[in-house]
Enzyme design. Structure first.
Site, PDB file in Angstrom:
ATOM      1  N   ILE A 177      30.638  39.826  41.198  1.00 26.91           N
ATOM      2  CA  ILE A 177      29.730  40.465  40.251  1.00 26.91           C
ATOM      3  C   ILE A 177      29.841  41.981  40.338  1.00 26.91           C
ATOM      4  CG2 ILE A 177      27.297  40.724  39.581  1.00 26.91           C
ATOM      5  CD1 ILE A 177      26.870  37.995  41.129  1.00 26.91           C
ATOM      6  N   PHE A 228      31.371  32.219  40.797  1.00 24.82           N
ATOM      7  CA  PHE A 228      31.238  33.648  41.073  1.00 24.82           C
ATOM      8  C   PHE A 228      30.209  33.864  42.164  1.00 24.82           C
ATOM      9  CE2 PHE A 228      28.091  32.682  37.858  1.00 24.82           C
ATOM     10  CZ  PHE A 228      26.971  33.419  38.251  1.00 24.82           C
ATOM     11  N   CYS A 229      30.253  35.070  42.754  1.00 24.40           N
ATOM     12  CA  CYS A 229      29.293  35.465  43.788  1.00 24.40           C
ATOM     13  C   CYS A 229      29.216  36.990  43.785  1.00 24.40           C
ATOM     14  CB  CYS A 229      29.694  34.925  45.157  1.00 24.40           C
ATOM     15  SG  CYS A 229      31.317  35.498  45.714  1.00 24.40           S
ATOM     16  N   THR A 230      28.561  37.565  44.757  1.00 19.46           N
ATOM     17  CA  THR A 230      28.326  39.016  44.746  1.00 19.46           C
ATOM     18  C   THR A 230      29.604  39.834  44.806  1.00 19.46           C
ATOM     19  OG1 THR A 230      26.221  38.635  45.886  1.00 19.46           O
ATOM     20  CG2 THR A 230      27.048  40.898  45.847  1.00 19.46           C
ATOM     21  N   CYS A 276      32.572  32.787  46.575  1.00 19.43           N
ATOM     22  CA  CYS A 276      33.146  31.944  45.532  1.00 19.43           C
ATOM     23  C   CYS A 276      34.612  31.632  45.819  1.00 19.43           C
ATOM     24  CB  CYS A 276      32.967  32.558  44.149  1.00 19.43           C
ATOM     25  SG  CYS A 276      33.542  34.245  43.945  1.00 19.43           S
TER      26      CYS A 276
END
Length: 309
Positions: A211, A182-184, A189
Site C-alpha cells: 500500500i 496486498f498489505c502495508t 502479502c
C-alpha cells in the site's frame, strides 16, 4: 543579523527481503551498533528467511544503513519504501532475532522462490477492477478498519497466524479466480502468495511495494484506495503521497481511530474509545485517566513524548 536553521524531516524507511540468511544471528550486534552510532531508531527483524523492519533517522544515516544492509550477502535489491515524519516516530533501536520475519506459523514456505506474481502500483487498478479477481487484504482487522482498497475482502484476522485457516475455510470461493493480495509494505502479502500457491492455486498476485508504494506513486484522483493506511509508528497512519494521516491511537487499547471514532460519546482521550469501551471496567478507565493526566503533566513541563502516551 538573524540566522535560522531549517528543521529537516525525519527519513523513514520500511524495508524487507526474503533471502536465505545463514548465520543471521551474527548480524545482530553489528547492526545494532551501526544504527545506534548514527541515531537511527526503529526495529529490524532478522531470521533465516530474511530481514524485515522499519527505521527512522537523518537522510544520511538511513542511506548509510541501506548501503550497509545491501552489502550483506543475499540482501542486494532490498525492498525499501521511504517516507518522512515531522518528529522521530520511534523511541529506541531494536534488532531482534526471530524464527520468521513475518509470523505465519507454516513450515517449509520459501517466498524467495515461490511467491506470486508482482504487480506494479500502476497496474494494480486494472487487476483489482477485473470481476474475475478476488482481492484480499492480508492485514489484521484493526489495520483494515481505517482504510483498504475498494471491493477488498477483509478476513478479519487478529494475527497473521489465522490467515492459513481463513484461506482453507474460503478455498471454494477462490477456485478458478485470480487471487490478488496486498498489505502495508509488501512482505505479508508476499508470504501469503507463497502459501496460497502451495495449495495449488496458480493465478496469484501481490502488490509490489504494498500500500505504501501505491499511495506514493498513484495519484489520488486515480486511486482505488479508501481511507488511510495504518503504520506501526507514532504517525499512526499515512494517506496519498505518504502524507501523515488524521488517525490517532486509542491510548487505552492501541486501536487506530478515525475522526468519526473520536466523535463518539464512548471516546475520551487517553481513556476509552468505541472499540474498547464495553470491554473496560470503571476501574480500568480510572487507571487510564491517571496515566493520561501524568502524560499531560509531562508534556506541560516540556518533556519528550511519553512512551506509553
Amino acid at each position: 543579523m538573524t540566522t535560522s536553521t531549517e528543521i529537516q524531516p525525519v527519513r523513514v524507511a520500511a524495508l524487507y527481503k526474503f533471502a536465505r540468511l545463514d548465520g543471521y544471528e551474527a548480524l545482530r550486534a553489528p547492526l545494532a551498533a551501526f544504527c545506534c552510532g548514527r541515531g537511527v531508531k526503529g526495529t529490524l527483524l532478522l531470521a533465516h528467511e530474511g530481514i524485515n523492519g522499519t527505521v527512522a533517522g537523518s537522510e544520511e544515516a538511513i542511506a548509510a544503513l541501506i548501503d550497509r544492509l545491501q552489502a550483506i550477502e543475499g540482501l542486494a535489491g532490498l525492498e525499501v519504501k521511504y517516507s518522512s515524519a515531522a518528529d522521530m516516530p520511534f523511541h529506541r533501536m531494536k534488532v531482534r532475532l526471530k524464527r520468521e520475519i513475518v509470523t505465519m506459523g507454516v513450515d517449509d514456505l520459501d517466498p524467495a522462490t515461490s511467491a506470486g506474481t508482482y504487480v506494479a502500483p500502476g497496474e494494480w487498478n486494472a487487476l483489482i477492477a477485473d470481476p474475475d479477481t478476488v482481492v484480499i487484504d492480508t492485514r489484521n482487522a484493526y489495520e483494515v478498519s481505517i482504510g483498504t482498497f475498494k471491493g477488498a475482502v477483509d478476513p478479519r484476522t487478529a494475527s497473521f497466524r489465522e490467515f492459513p485457516a481463513w484461506v482453507e475455510e474460503h478455498r471454494d470461493e477462490l477456485e478458478g479466480r485470480k487471487v490478488a493480495m496486498f498489505c502495508t509494505g509488501g512482505i505479508r502479502c508476499e508470504k501469503a502468495t507463497a502459501y496460497v500457491k502451495s495449495l495449488g492455486f496458480s493465478d496469484v498476485f501481490h502488490l509490489k511495494g504494498g500500500i505504501l508504494k501505491y499511495l506514493e506513486e498513484v495519484p489520488a484522483e486515480e486511486s482505488l484506495w479508501q481511507g488511510e493506511c495504518f503504520v506501526f509508528d507514532e504517525r499512526v497512519s499515512v494517506s496519498h503521497g505518504l502524507a501523515e494521516g488524521e488517525a490517532e491511537l486509542c491510548r487505552a487499547c492501541r486501536h487506530p481511530l478515525t475522526v468519526e471514532d473520536r466523535l463518539s460519546p464512548k471516546y475520551t482521550a487517553g481513556i476509552s474509545c468505541p472499540h474498547c469501551f464495553e470491554a473496560r471496567s470503571e476501574e480500568d478507565r480510572a487507571r487510564y485517566a491517571e496515566r493520561h493526566r501524568q502524560v499531560e503533566l509531562a508534556h506541560a513541563r516540556g518533556a519528550r513524548r511519553h512512551i506509553g502516551s
